[in-house]
Design an enzyme around this catalytic site. Structure first.
Site, short mmCIF file in Angstrom:
data_model
loop_
_atom_site.label_atom_id
_atom_site.label_comp_id
_atom_site.label_asym_id
_atom_site.label_seq_id
_atom_site.Cartn_x
_atom_site.Cartn_y
_atom_site.Cartn_z
N GLY A 1 43.52 50.91 41.46
CA GLY A 1 43.27 49.79 40.56
C GLY A 1 41.96 49.98 39.82
O GLY A 1 41.11 50.80 40.22
N CYS A 2 41.77 49.24 38.74
CA CYS A 2 40.56 49.39 37.95
C CYS A 2 39.31 48.95 38.71
O CYS A 2 38.30 49.66 38.74
CB CYS A 2 40.69 48.63 36.63
SG CYS A 2 41.21 46.91 36.80
N TYR A 3 39.36 47.78 39.35
CA TYR A 3 38.21 47.32 40.12
C TYR A 3 37.88 48.28 41.27
O TYR A 3 36.71 48.64 41.47
CB TYR A 3 38.46 45.92 40.68
CG TYR A 3 38.23 44.79 39.71
CD1 TYR A 3 37.00 44.62 39.06
CD2 TYR A 3 39.23 43.86 39.46
CE1 TYR A 3 36.80 43.56 38.19
CE2 TYR A 3 39.03 42.80 38.60
CZ TYR A 3 37.81 42.65 37.96
OH TYR A 3 37.59 41.60 37.10
#
Length: 336
Positions: A143-145
């Site tokens: 995921g981006c986070y």
């Protein structure tokens, strides 16, 4: 190498198309979509200056593809991964379907996992897991986070109390995808900042899982994401207590040791800014120690659609297939 993209009408699919247009080896053969199948790409993404009809999201439509990117909802990834692998394709999934063990996924995502035998797949963050990605048939794109968080955390393993970690993330509206929601309307999102998802954001177990790999023990983390008034880009800032044995000067040395030879991670003086990474597959990381409290603060900026999604997927595919890791991936951002 013939390449397929599923989810070709979403932001992740569009970013994959933009990046693969300049790739020397990966050539897009099929672009598939769900509800927008049958539409022309020139209508769906006018900025790409390309055409072609979106195919249905079926294994049959992707026949002959050596590599398939799944920029799809979790359930679609679960349904497609096994038949695509059985057909001999390398699969890089951008959803959360294969990042976690099935039972953990079900607890955090609130849905049944229909392909538990494929979980967890090889975690597709090359800066942490490059050796395992090489030759993998199914790669779970982070995921981006978690990408921004883990790039900030990697050099801290062994230097901080792993249970003292707190994480704050800030992301633009494109991180929510192309669908419409009230809080994403211009009238609401413009000039507005708000926390969301805490303390049960779906990226929390992913961060915890990889933090445990880095530290050798399980530790819960506190993660609070925010939606900020911008379209692309994100900044994650984390804070942790240094171990008594950690000298302050060990922190910058650890970051340079970890990243000075990495093609997509830059250790910056001062603090990273999201506008400095837009459109590039790069991460900017900065760190500072507070001698008064004995704590370290680390901040990482990435483009959530590039290094946080499509660019990272291409980077992982390059590694999995034995291609040059930097192939087709920009390191210069678009500014201003």
């Amino acid at each position: 190498m013939d390449t397929g993209i599923v989810g070709g009408s979403g932001y992740g699919g569009g970013e994959l198309l933009r990046l693969l247009a300049g790739h020397p080896t990966l050539k897009v053969r099929t672009v598939a979509a769900g509800s927008r199948a049958g539409e022309d790409l020139s209508t769906v993404f006018p900025h790409l200056n390309t055409s072609g009809t979106l195919a249905p999201s079926t294994p049959e439509a992707l026949e002959g593809c050596d590599l398939v990117f799944l920029a799809t909802p979790h359930a679609v990834s679960m349904a497609l991964a096994a038949p695509l692998r059985d057909a001999g394709a390398t699969v890089v999934d951008l959803s959360g379907a294969f990042r976690l063990p099935a039972e953990v996924f079900e607890r955090w995502y609130g849905m049944d996992h229909t392909a538990p035998e494929l979980t967890p797949a090889v975690y597709g963050l090359p800066e942490l897991n490059r050796d395992a990605i090489a030759g993998a048939g199914l790669v779970a794109g982070p995921g981006c986070y978690p990408t921004a968080t883990l790039l900030g955390l990697k050099p801290l393993a062994g230097l901080v109390d792993p249970a003292s970690l707190t994480i704050v993330g800030m992301s633009g509206s494109s991180g929510a995808g192309r669908g419409l929601r009230d809080n994403l309307h211009v009238s609401h999102a413009t000039a507005n900042t708000a926390a969301y998802g805490a303390p049960t954001h779906r990226h929390t177990p992913e961060i915890e899982q990889q933090w445990s790999v880095l530290t050798g023990a399980d530790h819960p983390v506190s993660f609070t994401p925010h939606l900020v008034p911008q379209v692309r880009g994100m900044v994650v800032t984390l804070n942790a207590q240094l171990l008594d044995a950690t000298a302050p000067e060990a922190v910058p040395a650890a970051f340079h040791d970890a990243y000075d030879t990495e093609p997509f991670v830059t250790v910056v003086d001062g603090w990273p800014e999201s506008t400095h990474v837009v459109g590039a597959n790069t991460a900017h990381v900065g760190a500072a120690v507070d001698p008064r409290t004995g704590r370290v603060t680390v901040s990482c900026a990435i483009d959530n659609l590039t290094k946080g999604a499509a660019g990272q997927a291409v980077q992982a595919a390059n590694v999995a297939l034995g291609l040059p890791e930097t192939a087709g991936l920009p390191t210069m951002a678009v500014y201003p």
